[in-house]
Each structure stands twice: as structure tokens, then as C-alpha cells.
Motif scaffolding. Structure first.
Motif, PDB file in Angstrom:
ATOM      1  N   SER A 184       2.082   1.850  -3.468  1.00  0.00           N
ATOM      2  CA  SER A 184       1.189   2.244  -4.232  1.00  0.00           C
ATOM      3  C   SER A 184       0.846   3.881  -3.964  1.00  0.00           C
ATOM      4  O   SER A 184       0.567   4.397  -4.914  1.00  0.00           O
ATOM      5  CB  SER A 184      -0.265   1.478  -4.031  1.00  0.00           C
ATOM      6  OG  SER A 184      -1.130   2.031  -5.090  1.00  0.00           O
ATOM      7  N   VAL A 222       0.751  -1.240  -0.131  1.00  0.00           N
ATOM      8  CA  VAL A 222       0.028  -0.184   0.031  1.00  0.00           C
ATOM      9  C   VAL A 222       0.890   1.305  -0.159  1.00  0.00           C
ATOM     10  O   VAL A 222       0.535   2.247  -0.896  1.00  0.00           O
ATOM     11  CB  VAL A 222      -0.676   0.072   1.301  1.00  0.00           C
ATOM     12  CG1 VAL A 222      -1.551   1.491   1.192  1.00  0.00           C
ATOM     13  CG2 VAL A 222      -1.925  -0.919   1.179  1.00  0.00           C
ATOM     14  N   ALA A 277       1.264   6.901  -6.666  1.00  0.00           N
ATOM     15  CA  ALA A 277       0.325   7.988  -6.938  1.00  0.00           C
ATOM     16  C   ALA A 277       0.844   9.353  -6.666  1.00  0.00           C
ATOM     17  O   ALA A 277       0.264  10.254  -7.361  1.00  0.00           O
ATOM     18  CB  ALA A 277      -0.882   7.476  -6.049  1.00  0.00           C
ATOM     19  N   PHE A 318       5.126   0.922 -11.689  1.00  0.00           N
ATOM     20  CA  PHE A 318       4.512   0.301 -10.638  1.00  0.00           C
ATOM     21  C   PHE A 318       3.718  -0.964 -11.065  1.00  0.00           C
ATOM     22  O   PHE A 318       3.809  -2.225 -10.695  1.00  0.00           O
ATOM     23  CB  PHE A 318       3.848   1.127  -9.684  1.00  0.00           C
ATOM     24  CG  PHE A 318       3.220   0.297  -8.784  1.00  0.00           C
ATOM     25  CD1 PHE A 318       3.969  -0.084  -7.160  1.00  0.00           C
ATOM     26  CD2 PHE A 318       1.712   0.099  -8.671  1.00  0.00           C
ATOM     27  CE1 PHE A 318       3.351  -0.835  -6.440  1.00  0.00           C
ATOM     28  CE2 PHE A 318       1.030  -0.486  -7.244  1.00  0.00           C
ATOM     29  CZ  PHE A 318       1.958  -1.032  -6.241  1.00  0.00           C
ATOM     30  N   PRO A 319       3.072  -0.855 -12.149  1.00  0.00           N
ATOM     31  CA  PRO A 319       2.108  -1.891 -12.513  1.00  0.00           C
ATOM     32  C   PRO A 319       3.021  -3.172 -13.139  1.00  0.00           C
ATOM     33  O   PRO A 319       2.658  -4.259 -12.850  1.00  0.00           O
ATOM     34  CB  PRO A 319       1.355  -1.373 -13.853  1.00  0.00           C
ATOM     35  CG  PRO A 319       1.389   0.023 -13.515  1.00  0.00           C
ATOM     36  CD  PRO A 319       2.519   0.318 -12.719  1.00  0.00           C
ATOM     37  N   LEU A 333       4.779  -4.633 -10.411  1.00  0.00           N
ATOM     38  CA  LEU A 333       4.315  -5.522  -9.336  1.00  0.00           C
ATOM     39  C   LEU A 333       4.019  -6.837  -9.960  1.00  0.00           C
ATOM     40  O   LEU A 333       4.064  -8.017  -9.193  1.00  0.00           O
ATOM     41  CB  LEU A 333       2.761  -4.720  -9.050  1.00  0.00           C
ATOM     42  CG  LEU A 333       1.819  -5.731  -8.479  1.00  0.00           C
ATOM     43  CD1 LEU A 333       2.270  -5.810  -6.946  1.00  0.00           C
ATOM     44  CD2 LEU A 333       0.580  -4.814  -8.279  1.00  0.00           C
TER      45      LEU A 333
END
Length: 344
Positions: free
Chosen positions: A159, A156, A163, A179-180, A183
Motif C-alpha cells: 500500500s 502495508v 501511494a 492495487f485496488p 488486491l
């Protein structure tokens, strides 16, 4: 007292592993595939072999370990090492796209949970008479759940970081931050890396029994797993050498000595985690719960120390106080997960 000593030894190994990417920053003018396989020679071949020799008592030979053991278990240990090698490759990529802190957190967290559960489950499938599932007690499952909770909290935080930062700030902290993509790679790395502990489970009987001290008993299995992982990594890295025309890296005399020294240091730091795991388990024999959870504890502590390095390397620079608070909360939960099962 012995339990505390065992956990401290595992913690020292975790700290060393989390530091293994620091020497890599000192490597000059080599492509990723070149330095990755050279450090692997030390991390996955030379040092594990030397470690395995410690399990051989006087009057016996190293090859007796494999000539008298179960051929099926030996090959299964190597096979899961080959599968773990895929995790090792993608693990390196997760660092590239997420940074040391976040990449290791997600990959090692997945590895911790799955590695702990998959070992007894697969052993039960092949050898139901061993009742391996009995090791998955409530305390063990709780330890895994709390570990994954800590990883989720850190995820979290990652993330929130993705952001809140601008593209320029992300690139300043981690050059190829994505990040995507990171991950997805980190989750794959964690799943495949969990095969390491499965290999250790299949190979835990590869020793000389009472003649081998408890602290050295898993070192022969560790060697077989890393041998399998070396094969996977060598095939991929040599393919990349051919594809990218980087065979010349190994002939670059100007940087060769420097790079081999730092590759050796990185390899030694990496191997320290499993050498420490074996030594630490020798002090945990009175606690079956901690023995089962030892791999999970190692991975959790790896995450803790990798995030410490992430802070030192300023990978979280520019994040809000709220994001840092979430990160610290996740680290605290992971530390608690290492001791909670023993309190039940």
C-alpha cells in the motif's frame, strides 16, 4: 535433526515455486491462455502423475489406489481441486496487477491461513468421528496468526508503494499495476487456493498405508487435486483461445520448441513445492503441530522467496527506505512463523 531436514526440503520446494514465473518470461509470441494451459499440462498432469506413481509399491498397480479407496473422499479431493483451479486462474491475474512479490504475498498469505483452518473444519463436518479439530492446537493457531501478521505487514508495504510512486514508476515496475483491483483478485485467489489443502486433507488416506513410505503418502492426493485444477483451467483457457482467436499459438512452429521447454521448466518448478511438501512431511511425523502447519509454512516461505524475486526483478525500485524496511520486517515475521510453533 529430521525436523530441520523436513523444513529445508519444504523451503527448497518453496524457492522453486517462487521461481516458476521466471521461465515464463522466456515464452515468445503466445497469449496468456496458451502458455498457461501448456505449463499446466506439466504442472498439473504429467509431473503429479509421475509423483503419484512413487506411492505405488511393487506388486500393486496405480489404479488400486482409487479402486479400493473411499469413493466419496476421492471425489471430494477432485472437487476441491476444481475449486482450487479457480484460485489458480485468479492467482495468475494477481501477478498481472500487483507483480510477483506483492501478488504472491497477499494471495499465498490468505491461502496459508484459510487452507490450514478449512481442512480440519470441513473434515469435522463430514467425519466428526475423526476429531479433526483436535489438530488445531494453540501452537497451530498461533502459527497461522503470525503468518497472517507477516502477510499484513507486507500488504502495508504494498500500500505504501502504491501511494508513493507515480503512475509512470508503477508501470515501469509492473506494467498493469492496479492495487485496488489486484488486491481484490489476490484475496479471491487466496481463498480459493486454500481449497488445495482441503483436498489434501480429504485425500490423505489414498495410499497403501504402511506399504507407502511416509514421504510419498500425499502424492496421490496431490495428483487428484491438480487434476481437478487442470479441468478448471483448461475450460477457461480453451474458452479464451476461442474468444481471442489464439488457437493458432499451438501451431506456431517457429516458437513451439522454445515455448514448450520453458513451459515444462515452469511446470516443474511449480510442482516442486508440493513434491517437496510431501517429502518434507515425511520427516515431520514426530511433530503433529508442524504436520498440521506444513501447508501454512510452505505458503509463508513461498511469500518470502517471491519477495526476494520481486527485489531482484526491481518491482520495489523507487520505493522509500521506510517502505523497504516494512517489507523486510514482514519477511522476517514470516520466517519466524515457520519455526515459532515448534518452540512452544
Amino acid at each position: 535433526m529430521e525436523i530441520i531436514i523436513g523444513l529445508l526440503i519444504i523451503a527448497i520446494g518453496a524457492f522453486c515455486q517462487s521461481s516458476c514465473y521466471v521461465p515464463i518470461n522466456k515464452i515468445k509470441d503466445w497469449s496468456w491462455e496458451s502458455y498457461w494451459i501448456v505449463q499446466g499440462v506439466f504442472a498439473w498432469l504429467i509431473l503429479p502423475l509421475l509423483g503419484a506413481l512413487l506411492a505405488v509399491p511393487d506388486g500393486h498397480s496405480f489404479f488400486e489406489l482409487f479402486s479400493t479407496g473411499s469413493t466419496f473422499n476421492i471425489w471430494m479431493t477432485v472437487l476441491f481441486g476444481v475449486l482450487w483451479g479457480v484460485g489458480g486462474l485468479t492467482f495468475g491475474l494477481s501477478m498481472r496487477y500487483l507483480g510477483v512479490a506483492l501478488g504472491q504475498s497477499i494471495a499465498l498469505g490468505t491461502c496459508a491461513g484459510l487452507g490450514t483452518i478449512m481442512g480440519p473444519v470441513l473434515l469435522n463436518i463430514f467425519f466428526p468421528e475423526l476429531n479433526a479439530l483436535e489438530s488445531l492446537t494453540f501452537a497451530v493457531i498461533l502459527g497461522v496468526v503470525v503468518t497472517l501478521l507477516g502477510i499484513a505487514i507486507i500488504g502495508v508495504a504494498g500500500s505504501m508503494k502504491a501511494a508513493s510512486l507515480s503512475e509512470e514508476e508503477k508501470k515501469a515496475a509492473v506494467k498493469d499495476f492496479n492495487f485496488p483491483k489486484g488486491l481484490a483478485i489476490a484475496l479471491l485467489a487466496g481463498f480459493m487456493s486454500g481449497c488445495f489443502n482441503v483436498g489434501l486433507e480429504f485425500g490423505k488416506g489414498i495410499n497403501f498405508g504402511a506399504l507407502t513410505p511416509d514421504m510419498y503418502k500425499t502424492l496421490p492426493a496431490t495428483f487428484l487435486v491438480t487434476l481437478g485444477g487442470f479441468i478448471t483451467n483448461a475450460v477457461y483457457c480453451f474458452y479464451q483461445n476461442s474468444k481471442n482467436g489464439t488457437w493458432g499459438d499451438y501451431r506456431n512452429g517457429k516458437v513451439w520448441a522454445n515455448n514448450v521447454i520453458f513451459c515444462a521448466l515452469a511446470g516443474a518448478l511449480w510442482y516442486s513445492q508440493f513434491f517437496g511438501l510431501s517429502l518434507g512431511k515425511g520427516f515431520l511425523t514426530e511433530s503433529p503441530t508442524l504436520l498440521t502447519l506444513s501447508f501454512c509454512i510452505l505458503m509463508a516461505l513461498n511469500v518470502v522467496f517471491s519477495n526476494v524475486w520481486g527485489i531482484i526483478l526491481k518491482e520495489w525500485k523507487g520505493c522509500s527506505q521506510k517502505t523497504i524496511a516494512v517489507l523486510v520486517t514482514g519477511i522476517i515475521v514470516l520466517i519466524i512463523s515457520s519455526f515459532l510453533p515448534q518452540l512452544i
